[in-house]
Motif scaffolding. Structure first.
Motif, short mmCIF file in Angstrom:
data_model
loop_
_atom_site.label_atom_id
_atom_site.label_comp_id
_atom_site.label_asym_id
_atom_site.label_seq_id
_atom_site.Cartn_x
_atom_site.Cartn_y
_atom_site.Cartn_z
N GLU A 86 35.73 55.25 27.47
CA GLU A 86 36.44 54.02 27.29
C GLU A 86 38.01 53.73 27.39
OE1 GLU A 86 35.43 52.11 23.52
OE2 GLU A 86 33.05 52.29 24.11
N ARG A 87 38.76 54.73 26.84
CA ARG A 87 39.91 54.77 26.98
C ARG A 87 40.18 54.84 28.55
NH1 ARG A 87 44.84 55.95 24.58
NH2 ARG A 87 46.37 57.11 26.01
N SER A 88 39.73 55.47 29.32
CA SER A 88 40.01 55.98 30.70
C SER A 88 39.60 54.62 31.55
CB SER A 88 39.00 57.04 31.31
OG SER A 88 39.18 57.33 32.59
N THR A 89 38.87 53.98 31.12
CA THR A 89 38.49 52.79 31.86
C THR A 89 39.36 51.53 31.67
OG1 THR A 89 36.69 51.77 30.25
CG2 THR A 89 36.05 53.10 32.11
N PHE A 94 46.06 49.38 35.46
CA PHE A 94 46.61 49.61 36.56
C PHE A 94 46.11 49.25 37.91
CE2 PHE A 94 48.03 52.83 33.51
CZ PHE A 94 49.34 52.53 33.48
N GLY A 95 44.67 48.31 37.85
CA GLY A 95 44.23 47.73 38.96
C GLY A 95 43.26 48.57 39.64
N GLY A 96 43.08 49.79 39.10
CA GLY A 96 42.11 50.55 39.69
C GLY A 96 40.45 50.20 39.36
N LEU A 97 40.33 49.49 38.32
CA LEU A 97 39.07 48.77 37.87
C LEU A 97 39.15 47.36 37.69
CD1 LEU A 97 36.02 49.67 37.33
CD2 LEU A 97 36.97 50.49 34.95
N ASP A 98 37.96 46.68 37.52
CA ASP A 98 38.25 45.13 37.47
C ASP A 98 37.77 44.68 36.00
OD1 ASP A 98 38.82 44.40 40.20
OD2 ASP A 98 36.99 45.36 40.63
N PHE A 99 36.70 45.23 35.33
CA PHE A 99 36.42 45.05 33.90
C PHE A 99 35.78 46.29 33.33
CE2 PHE A 99 35.39 41.40 36.88
CZ PHE A 99 35.80 40.21 35.91
N THR A 100 35.94 46.17 32.07
CA THR A 100 35.25 47.18 31.26
C THR A 100 34.75 46.53 29.92
OG1 THR A 100 35.52 49.44 30.31
CG2 THR A 100 37.45 47.96 30.20
N ARG A 101 33.70 47.10 29.26
CA ARG A 101 33.20 46.72 28.17
C ARG A 101 33.68 48.02 27.37
NH1 ARG A 101 31.45 48.96 23.91
NH2 ARG A 101 30.71 50.79 25.39
N ASP A 136 33.01 44.58 20.06
CA ASP A 136 32.86 44.95 21.21
C ASP A 136 33.55 43.93 22.19
OD1 ASP A 136 31.78 47.35 20.91
OD2 ASP A 136 29.88 47.02 21.87
N MET A 137 34.04 44.06 23.14
CA MET A 137 34.62 43.17 24.04
C MET A 137 34.60 43.54 25.63
SD MET A 137 38.61 43.84 23.14
CE MET A 137 37.97 44.41 21.43
N ILE A 138 34.76 42.61 26.64
CA ILE A 138 34.74 42.64 27.99
C ILE A 138 36.35 42.54 28.19
CG2 ILE A 138 34.05 42.03 30.38
CD1 ILE A 138 31.47 41.38 29.35
N LEU A 139 37.09 43.45 28.99
CA LEU A 139 38.48 43.26 29.16
C LEU A 139 38.55 43.29 30.65
CD1 LEU A 139 40.41 45.86 26.99
CD2 LEU A 139 40.24 43.19 26.48
N ALA A 140 39.47 42.58 31.45
CA ALA A 140 39.43 42.59 32.78
C ALA A 140 41.01 42.87 33.18
CB ALA A 140 39.43 41.36 33.15
N SER A 141 41.16 43.52 34.29
CA SER A 141 42.40 43.79 34.66
C SER A 141 43.20 42.52 35.07
CB SER A 141 42.24 44.46 36.24
OG SER A 141 43.53 44.61 36.83
N LYS A 142 44.46 42.53 34.71
CA LYS A 142 45.20 41.28 35.07
C LYS A 142 45.70 41.05 36.41
CE LYS A 142 49.18 38.58 33.19
NZ LYS A 142 49.56 38.13 34.64
N GLN A 143 45.46 42.25 37.10
CA GLN A 143 45.88 42.07 38.70
C GLN A 143 44.47 41.46 39.18
OE1 GLN A 143 47.14 45.66 40.53
NE2 GLN A 143 48.13 46.57 38.60
#
Length: 346
Positions: free
Chosen positions: A91-94, A100-107, A255-262
């Motif tokens: 989770e922390r890694s995602t 930093f824009g390397g991934l778009d969404f994470t749960r 729990d939540m879904i987060l997105a990259s602001k980029q």
């Protein structure tokens, strides 16, 4: 012949450079450098969503529903590829990859995300919520959205909250009715200061271990029990080694879904709204599905011969009083103000 080949190579190089220039124009750099939201696009976009749960988990099903709805509502312009079982990292890694824009969404859980939005600590304190309805009144309202806003400072966007289930104690030895019953018992918890201190406050011994080691640790006596939601209790077969379950509801950790602001900044306002709407639709489905799952799995636990203990109001009060000092230890003034608002809604 050599001169001809050299000339041909030079021409190809120039053509390649020109092609590169043309592709940059299609990305409209002027718009991306400004603060304006990009105009609606007809280009196909492929995004990625990471989730540490396996594909069959209810929360994973909600993530897949979110992805499918986005694909449907954009007529296939936006595809979200879901990666389960920690394929893209923990989770922390995602979260960091999204940052930093390397991934778009994470749960992710609130425990993992609190470092990136410290106000989240105010939403995951022990015995903070009186019921799941109280939890979602907070998350769906102004408080939940205010906390989501603070993610932007770390280049993240809060998309939606997901039902975390109430976390309860289960063990291999006996029924638990009061904190005194936990005295000296070794309980597996996540490797966090919050959960370790929770166990100290209740008189137990918190043992920080990876989640996947929980079953074997109880089975071999490394720990006496653990804590989690009822769905995980049944799905991970914890009932086989720890048949005593106590409904103390010590934690709702959203729990939540987060997105990259980029990623979000590259989408048009219309597509951003589709993202939010589809996530909310999946979240509403997940909320009902989770409640159904908890009820179904509680029946399974009874059928397996587990002892399910429901605490009286007086017994719950003993647990609440035992952890009360933690609210001063873990929270700053801003976080305490959020907790006061949360409690006022309960």
């Amino acid at each position: 012949m050599k001169k001809f080949l050299a000339t041909l190579l030079a021409v190809c190089t120039v053509l390649a450079l020109c092609a590169g220039c043309g592709s940059k124009k299609e990305e409209t750099p002027a718009a991306s450098e400004s603060n304006e939201t990009p105009a609606a696009s007809t280009e196909t976009v492929v995004l990625r969503l990471a989730n540490s749960h396996n594909a069959e988990h209810i929360t994973s099903q909600a993530c897949q529903m979110f992805a499918d709805l986005v694909n449907e509502k954009t007529d296939g312009r936006i595809t979200i590829e879901c990666h389960f079982a920690g394929e893209l990292g923990d989770e922390r890694s995602t979260i960091e990859q999204c940052q930093f824009g390397g991934l778009d969404f994470t749960r992710v859980s609130s425990g993992a995300s609190a470092e990136f939005a410290p106000l989240m600590n105010a939403l995951q304190m022990p015995y903070e919520y009186t019921s799941v309805d109280h939890l979602f009144e907070v998350l769906d309202g102004e408080i939940g959205q205010e906390v989501f806003e603070t993610f932007k400072a770390n280049n993240l966007v809060g998309i939606t909250y997901l039902h975390p289930g109430s976390r309860n104690f289960f063990n291999a030895k006996k029924e638990i009715h009061t904190p005194a019953d936990l005295a000296g018992m070794k309980i597996r918890v996540s490797e966090s200061d919050l959960m370790l201190t929770l166990m100290d406050s209740l008189g137990g011994i918190g043992v920080g271990l990876p989640f996947n080691d929980t079953y074997s640790s109880i089975q071999t006596g490394v720990v006496d029990g653990a804590e989690n939601n009822m769905t995980s209790y049944i799905e991970m077969s914890f009932w086989e080694v720890a048949p005593y379950w106590t409904y103390d509801g010590h934690s709702y950790m959203p729990d939540m879904i987060l997105a990259s602001k980029q990623t979000m900044d590259k989408l048009s306002a219309e597509d951003q709204q589709i993202i939010f709407d589809c996530a909310k639709e999946a979240e509403v489905w997940h909320r009902d599905a989770w409640e159904d799952s908890e009820a179904k799995n509680a029946k399974i636990a009874e059928e397996k011969g587990c002892t399910l203990t429901t605490l009286t109001d007086e017994e719950v009060k003993e647990f609440q009083d035992a952890v009360a000092p933690m609210y001063d230890t873990f929270l700053n003034d801003e976080q305490k103000a959020i907790v006061e608002r949360v409690q006022a809604l309960g």
